[in-house]
Design a protein around this motif. Structure first.
Motif, PDB file in Angstrom:
ATOM      1  N   MET A  65      -8.476   6.010   6.831  1.00 36.88           N
ATOM      2  CA  MET A  65      -7.996   7.303   7.303  1.00 36.88           C
ATOM      3  C   MET A  65      -6.475   7.385   7.214  1.00 36.88           C
ATOM      4  SD  MET A  65      -9.875   9.748   7.984  1.00 36.88           S
ATOM      5  CE  MET A  65      -8.905  11.212   8.253  1.00 36.88           C
ATOM      6  N   GLY A  66      -5.799   6.261   7.351  1.00 38.10           N
ATOM      7  CA  GLY A  66      -4.334   6.245   7.280  1.00 38.10           C
ATOM      8  C   GLY A  66      -3.851   6.730   5.927  1.00 38.10           C
ATOM      9  N   VAL A  67      -4.499   6.267   4.872  1.00 37.25           N
ATOM     10  CA  VAL A  67      -4.123   6.672   3.525  1.00 37.25           C
ATOM     11  C   VAL A  67      -4.354   8.169   3.348  1.00 37.25           C
ATOM     12  CG1 VAL A  67      -4.765   6.420   1.097  1.00 37.25           C
ATOM     13  CG2 VAL A  67      -4.532   4.400   2.538  1.00 37.25           C
TER      14      VAL A  67
ATOM     15  N   ILE B 144       0.741   4.354  -2.775  1.00 34.09           N
ATOM     16  CA  ILE B 144       0.385   5.722  -2.408  1.00 34.09           C
ATOM     17  C   ILE B 144       1.508   6.679  -2.811  1.00 34.09           C
ATOM     18  CG2 ILE B 144       0.064   7.256  -0.422  1.00 34.09           C
ATOM     19  CD1 ILE B 144      -2.392   5.718  -1.024  1.00 34.09           C
ATOM     20  N   GLU B 145       2.713   6.274  -2.502  1.00 31.51           N
ATOM     21  CA  GLU B 145       3.866   7.120  -2.800  1.00 31.51           C
ATOM     22  C   GLU B 145       3.985   7.368  -4.308  1.00 31.51           C
ATOM     23  OE1 GLU B 145       6.669   7.108  -0.216  1.00 31.51           O
ATOM     24  OE2 GLU B 145       8.279   7.998  -1.414  1.00 31.51           O
TER      25      GLU B 145
ATOM     26  N   ILE C 248      -7.957  15.889  11.295  1.00 37.26           N
ATOM     27  CA  ILE C 248      -7.482  14.734  12.064  1.00 37.26           C
ATOM     28  C   ILE C 248      -7.199  15.109  13.516  1.00 37.26           C
ATOM     29  CG2 ILE C 248      -5.497  13.225  12.354  1.00 37.26           C
ATOM     30  CD1 ILE C 248      -5.580  12.674   9.409  1.00 37.26           C
TER      31      ILE C 248
ATOM     32  N   GLN D 202       0.815  -1.216   0.000  1.00 34.94           N
ATOM     33  CA  GLN D 202       0.000   0.000   0.000  1.00 34.94           C
ATOM     34  C   GLN D 202       0.845   1.262   0.000  1.00 34.94           C
ATOM     35  OE1 GLN D 202      -2.717   0.027   3.269  1.00 34.94           O
ATOM     36  NE2 GLN D 202      -3.993  -1.606   2.418  1.00 34.94           N
ATOM     37  N   ALA D 203       1.851   1.269   0.877  1.00 37.83           N
ATOM     38  CA  ALA D 203       2.688   2.457   1.020  1.00 37.83           C
ATOM     39  C   ALA D 203       3.388   2.785  -0.289  1.00 37.83           C
ATOM     40  CB  ALA D 203       3.711   2.234   2.134  1.00 37.83           C
TER      41      ALA D 203
ATOM     42  N   VAL E 294      -6.346  18.547   6.026  1.00 43.92           N
ATOM     43  CA  VAL E 294      -6.310  17.210   6.597  1.00 43.92           C
ATOM     44  C   VAL E 294      -5.774  17.209   8.033  1.00 43.92           C
ATOM     45  CG1 VAL E 294      -4.043  16.516   5.692  1.00 43.92           C
ATOM     46  CG2 VAL E 294      -5.839  14.816   5.994  1.00 43.92           C
ATOM     47  N   ARG E 295      -4.749  18.010   8.291  1.00 39.34           N
ATOM     48  CA  ARG E 295      -4.170  18.036   9.633  1.00 39.34           C
ATOM     49  C   ARG E 295      -5.182  18.550  10.665  1.00 39.34           C
ATOM     50  NH1 ARG E 295       0.789  18.194  12.271  1.00 39.34           N
ATOM     51  NH2 ARG E 295       1.883  17.499  10.423  1.00 39.34           N
TER      52      ARG E 295
ATOM     53  N   ALA F 221      -4.399  10.461   5.724  1.00 42.75           N
ATOM     54  CA  ALA F 221      -3.437  11.201   6.529  1.00 42.75           C
ATOM     55  C   ALA F 221      -2.117  11.342   5.788  1.00 42.75           C
ATOM     56  CB  ALA F 221      -3.218  10.497   7.866  1.00 42.75           C
ATOM     57  N   GLU F 222      -1.769  10.306   5.046  1.00 44.28           N
ATOM     58  CA  GLU F 222      -0.489  10.324   4.365  1.00 44.28           C
ATOM     59  C   GLU F 222      -0.485  11.108   3.075  1.00 44.28           C
ATOM     60  OE1 GLU F 222       1.917   6.338   5.304  1.00 44.28           O
ATOM     61  OE2 GLU F 222       0.482   6.388   3.695  1.00 44.28           O
TER      62      GLU F 222
END
Lengths: 321, 331, 326
Positions: C216-218, C195-196, C244, C191-192, C240-241, C220-221
């Motif tokens: 939500m993790g995706v 996304i990158e 969250i 996944q990481a 986003v910040r 946030a990143e």
């Protein structure tokens, strides 16, 4: 946040399910039925034909099998006319022996429907049992059952029925042949139709068997036969219902074909096929009604049942909804 | 510390994935096997939660199905409360043992028979194990169970499709609890659910564990979820245990490079500025696992030994890891 | 202030059924700036994917856009005929779906699909298109791209396939990419990477992203701003910040609390009781009111509009002054 899982003070049992009829009237199937005029007409035709057949002994204007009420002199009376010798009135004319065609059709549909329904039921029972067994066990059992089905499907059904009929002739003693004829016919038509049920059910069973509700039952040690009957069977019956309906139409036609060929039911219990066979002898001498009305009835019956099957297939297919 | 309730010893399971006989003869190929689980040992203490963590192809679901007897092991033994289950759970003993364990599945829609009413679904274990129970008592028990999992007894007349995903999982939990088991295998019970519902289900499972002293084997790919649920954790990679140990220790000091990688790959929800480390490569196909340590093609510490010799679990600190580099003190 | 790239105004998506009309998306408005990553979160059935489908004109009938407008720069795209919309998809709006196999035709080589897409939208020769395709595959991290371009989709692993889909989405140089759950089908460790790659490439090509996900993790990143959806409505939208760390809508607060974190262990998670209402049973007033811990009388009768509560942040909640009725 709150503990919402605290047990209630007094245990309450879930109520028993109620209102099957209301549920059925509210279902998607009924909705799709109401929206399809063709289906409504087909079902009305099918239901009236079936009612006519079932109620024949009570509502038929004549009893075509009671020699006392027959007058050979009525033979070949055209439709919509009065008997020349009595007060009998023939809606669809009379046949060569002076029997009222309308009444013979009612009695004939009775035989046709009975044979068709019993044969289909027999084919479903056999096919579903073998399909469930093959699909659930897999391996060698599956291979044997499915190869037999493959061989069976590569012959025309009517040939197989003829073959079985021939064998039965040889096995059953002559004095019982008359009374057994209908049952032989049912077995013959049933045996020529089971394979498609087996195939469909096997495929569906292989899908269902992988699902976790089956695993959950296996974990608590439910016997495989009970798993098949209670869990898997209800989930594979949808497609069976659809092919069953279309199969009924096919079985009725198959019975008519066999009877037309003269190997079906005995002439004392004429079916639609027998009536058509009798009628076609008089087609060229101008007595068209003896053939025409039984043939139209057969077409209407097969067509309406088939249309119902088509609608059922669409209604049960979630992708088409 | 309590006694282990479940002891898994050198468990292996091989699947035959060969093409059909005729194809093999025509193509002149032999049989093909996949080692879905290879030499896995762990034990689960009574009243605790043991988590198995792994990605696709790690063999975690196979282990779950082996434990509850849906599959039979090729090698090794599963001992439940002193009794070996390896004879495939047959005979008279079987029913007594079977009622002591249960399973909760990943997809609640597939694990509930769509044609059955909820009451019948939940009552099924009662019919199997409480043969003497009459219909009224059974229905009372179902009502009690529905209340216990946060539904109402009136829901019993409905069919599974009339519920949301979280409610369906509650029904599955009620069924699992019906015959009062001690031990439940949970195979990804929340991965098909939304986050807020996942939290409800995890809390419910914890409450039930406290209330009934349940022992869980909890299978998941999600490290955050496991962190919340488990006392002990086993990390699986391509069918082998890479690392096993107490949850706290494993999260504080991951030893195996794969465990470290998994922890680094957890997204940074609180935006502390920590960047997810870019992990190289993907999991190889279980059909063609690399020789030596299964993780060696992706491992930054791999050397020649790792490419030849399969590492065994060796104790390090409070846990055990299957890694040559850890054993040799290289990391 | 620059012009928004995409502007959605009062969008509503409806599905007529035999039990009445279901409103899957209700009165949603937001903008996406050029190059911006907008995250869209919500539970299944919250309407996030439907919003994405409305933008690219791929709502399955009988669903339809009932009200509202969608503007791509200065062109209105919600009422375009299918033929014109097809030209916009791919050229101006790229798409990445959860299952790579829905975007890749298993019967064609990767090269054919990439080259065809490029040549449909851009006036280049076959050779040029191929060069461009190889370069893109190389950029998304497919090793040995010049050889692998002639492989079929099934010859790639899940992660590699999703990289190909990213290349396919970007190949005609769109200004906006709609990514619907792009990492959900992938393993955590992959996944990481995806996304990158997606983020870097879109930044490089100057494409904005609308990232639809339940994770939500995706968000946030990857995201710059996030929109939280609930029962077909926009509950909250903001940087986003901020969302969250300091969510305003009680639903987003509950959602953030429900996410298990690595730092804490063996504790009860905060959870929102109950579940999201079905579309045919959305309560009057604020759709969240039956589950809301801060509910008061007004919430049960009056529906709050998604209104500005401070610069750059909007929420649909009566707790904040300045919120108007919908």
């Amino acid at each position: 946040m709150t503990m919402e899982n605290a047990p209630a003070a007094k245990p309450i049992a879930p109520p028993r399910p109620k209102g099957r009829l209301r549920q059925a009237l509210d279902s998607d199937i009924f909705y799709s039925y109401r929206r399809s005029p063709v289906t409504i007409v087909a079902s009305i035709v099918a239901v009236s034909l079936i009612l006519m057949a079932i109620l024949a002994p009570w509502i038929a204007p004549h009893d075509p099998f009671n020699p006392a009420s027959l007058n050979l002199m009525d033979g070949f009376t055209p439709p919509m006319s009065q008997s020349a010798f009595g007060d009998n009135w023939f809606l669809m004319g009379a046949d060569n022996q002076g029997r009222d065609v309308f009444s013979t059709i009612m009695y004939g549909s009775r035989v046709s429907l009975f044979v068709g329904a019993m044969a289909t039921l027999f084919a479903i029972t056999l096919g579903v049992t073998l399909g469930l067994t093959a699909g659930y066990n897999g391996g060698t059992v599956d291979a044997i059952i499915m190869r037999i089905a493959d061989i069976q499907l590569s012959f025309p059904g009517i040939l197989i029925a003829l073959l079985i009929f021939g064998i039965a002739r040889g096995v059953i003693p002559a004095n019982q042949q008359e009374s057994m004829a209908i049952w032989v016919l049912i077995v013959a038509i049933g045996l020529s139709n089971w394979a498609q049920f087996a195939r469909t059910v096997r495929g569906a069973t292989m899908v269902e068997r992988q699902k976790d509700y089956v695993s959950a039952a296996r974990i608590i040690g439910v016997h495989p036969v009970l798993i098949l009957i209670r869990h898997i069977l209800p989930n594979v019956l949808g497609p069976v219902l659809v092919i069953g309906t279309i199969g009924l139409a096919l079985a009725i036609i198959e019975e008519a074909t066999l009877s037309f060929l003269g190997v079906g039911v005995p002439p004392t219990q004429p079916s639609l096929g027998t009536l058509i066979r009798i009628g076609q002898q008089y087609l060229f001498s101008g007595e068209w009604w003896i053939l025409f009305f039984p043939a139209v009835t057969l077409v209407l019956l097969a067509l309406s049942v088939n249309l119902l099957g088509d609608w059922l297939r669409d209604a049960l297919n979630p992708k088409l909804r | 510390m309590s006694e282990p309730l479940l002891d898994v010893r050198h468990l292996s399971r091989r699947f035959d994935v060969s093409p059909p006989w005729l194809n093999r003869k025509l193509e002149r190929t032999g049989k093909v096997y996949v080692n879905a689980v290879k030499d896995v040992s762990f034990s689960v203490k009574r009243g605790e939660t043991f988590a198995l963590v792994g990605e696709s192809g790690s063999g975690k679901t196979t282990i779950a199905r082996l434990i509850v007897g849906l599959l039979e092991p090729t090698e090794g033994e599963i001992v439940f409360d002193g009794q070996s289950l390896s004879r495939g759970l047959q005979g008279r003993e079987a029913r007594r043992l079977r009622r002591r364990f249960q399973m909760i599945f990943q997809d609640p829609l597939a694990s509930l028979n769509p044609r059955w009413r909820v009451t019948d679904i939940i009552a099924e274990p009662l019919r199997a194990f409480e043969r003497g129970m009459n219909d009224r008592a059974r229905r009372l028990r179902v009502g009690e169970l529905l209340t216990l999992v946060g539904l109402s007894p009136e829901d019993g007349v409905k069919f599974p499709h009339q519920f949301s995903g979280g409610q369906r999982q509650r029904i599955a939990i009620a069924r699992a609890l019906a015959a009062k088991p001690e031990f439940i295998v949970c195979d990804e019970p929340t991965s098909a659910l939304d986050v807020s519902v996942q939290a409800q289900i995890l809390n419910l499972m914890k409450d039930l564990q406290d209330e009934f002293g349940l022992t869980y084997v909890f299978i998941s790919h999600n490290l955050q979820v496991v962190r919340h649920m488990a006392n002990e954790i086993g990390v699986l990679y391509l069918g082998r245990l890479a690392e096993v140990g107490e949850s706290e220790a494993l999260f504080e000091h991951p030893r195996h490079p794969y465990t470290r990688m998994l922890l680094d790959a957890v997204p940074d929800i609180d935006m502390t500025g920590r960047r997810r480390k870019k992990v190289e490569g993907e999991i190889p196909s279980p059909l063609r696992p690399p020789p030596g340590c299964p993780f060696n093609p992706r491992c930054p510490f791999a050397n020649d030994r790792c490419r030849i010799e399969v590492p065994g679990l060796t104790p390090v600190g409070l846990q055990a890891a299957a890694c040559h580099a850890v054993e040799e003190g290289r990391i | 202030m620059t012009e928004p790239l995409l502007s959605v105004r009062n969008l509503a998506v409806e599905f007529p059924t035999r039990h009445g009309i279901l409103t899957a998306v209700q009165d949603i408005s937001f903008d996406i700036m050029p190059g911006e990553v907008l995250g869209m979160v919500g539970e299944s059935g919250a309407g996030k994917s439907m919003t994405g489908a409305a933008i690219i004109g791929l709502i399955e009938p009988p669903g339809r856009i009932a009200r509202g407008e969608i503007w791509l720069r200065d062109q209105r795209i919600d009422n375009l005929p299918p033929e014109k919309m097809r030209k916009i998809r791919g050229r101006h709006i790229g798409m990445i779906f959860q299952d790579p196999l829905t975007s890749l035709n298993p019967l064609y080589r990767i090269s054919d699909q990439l080259i065809e897409t490029i040549r449909t939208h851009l006036p280049v020769s076959r050779d040029e298109a191929r060069k461009r395709a190889v370069k893109l595959l190389d950029d998304v991290g497919i090793p040995d791209a010049s050889r692998r371009i002639d492989d079929y989709p099934h010859q790639f692993s899940g992660g590699m396939r999703q990289r190909v889909v990213i290349a396919l989405a970007l190949c005609a140089g769109p200004e906006l990419v709609i990514a619907d759950e792009p990492t959900t089908a992938l393993d955590v460790s992959v996944q990481a990477q995806i996304i990158e790659v997606m983020k870097e490439l879109c930044a490089e090509h100057g494409a904005a992203i609308m990232l639809v996900t339940h994770d939500m993790g995706v968000i946030a990143e990857a995201a710059d701003r996030v929109a939280v959806m609930y029962a077909g409505r926009l509950a909250e939208i903001g940087p986003v910040r901020d969302v969250i760390k300091d969510a305003r809508h009680p639903y987003s607060q509950g959602l953030m609390g429900a996410i298990p974190r690595l730092g804490e262990s063996l504790e009860r998670l905060v959870h929102i009781p109950g579940s999201m209402p079905r579309l045919n049973a959305v309560p009057p007033g604020c759709p969240f009111n039956p589950r809301c811990p801060k509910v008061f009388d007004k919430c049960r009768t009056h529906r709050p509009a998604t209104s500005e509560i401070e610069p750059g942040r909007r929420a649909a909640c009566w707790l904040y002054p300045g919120v108007t009725e919908a």
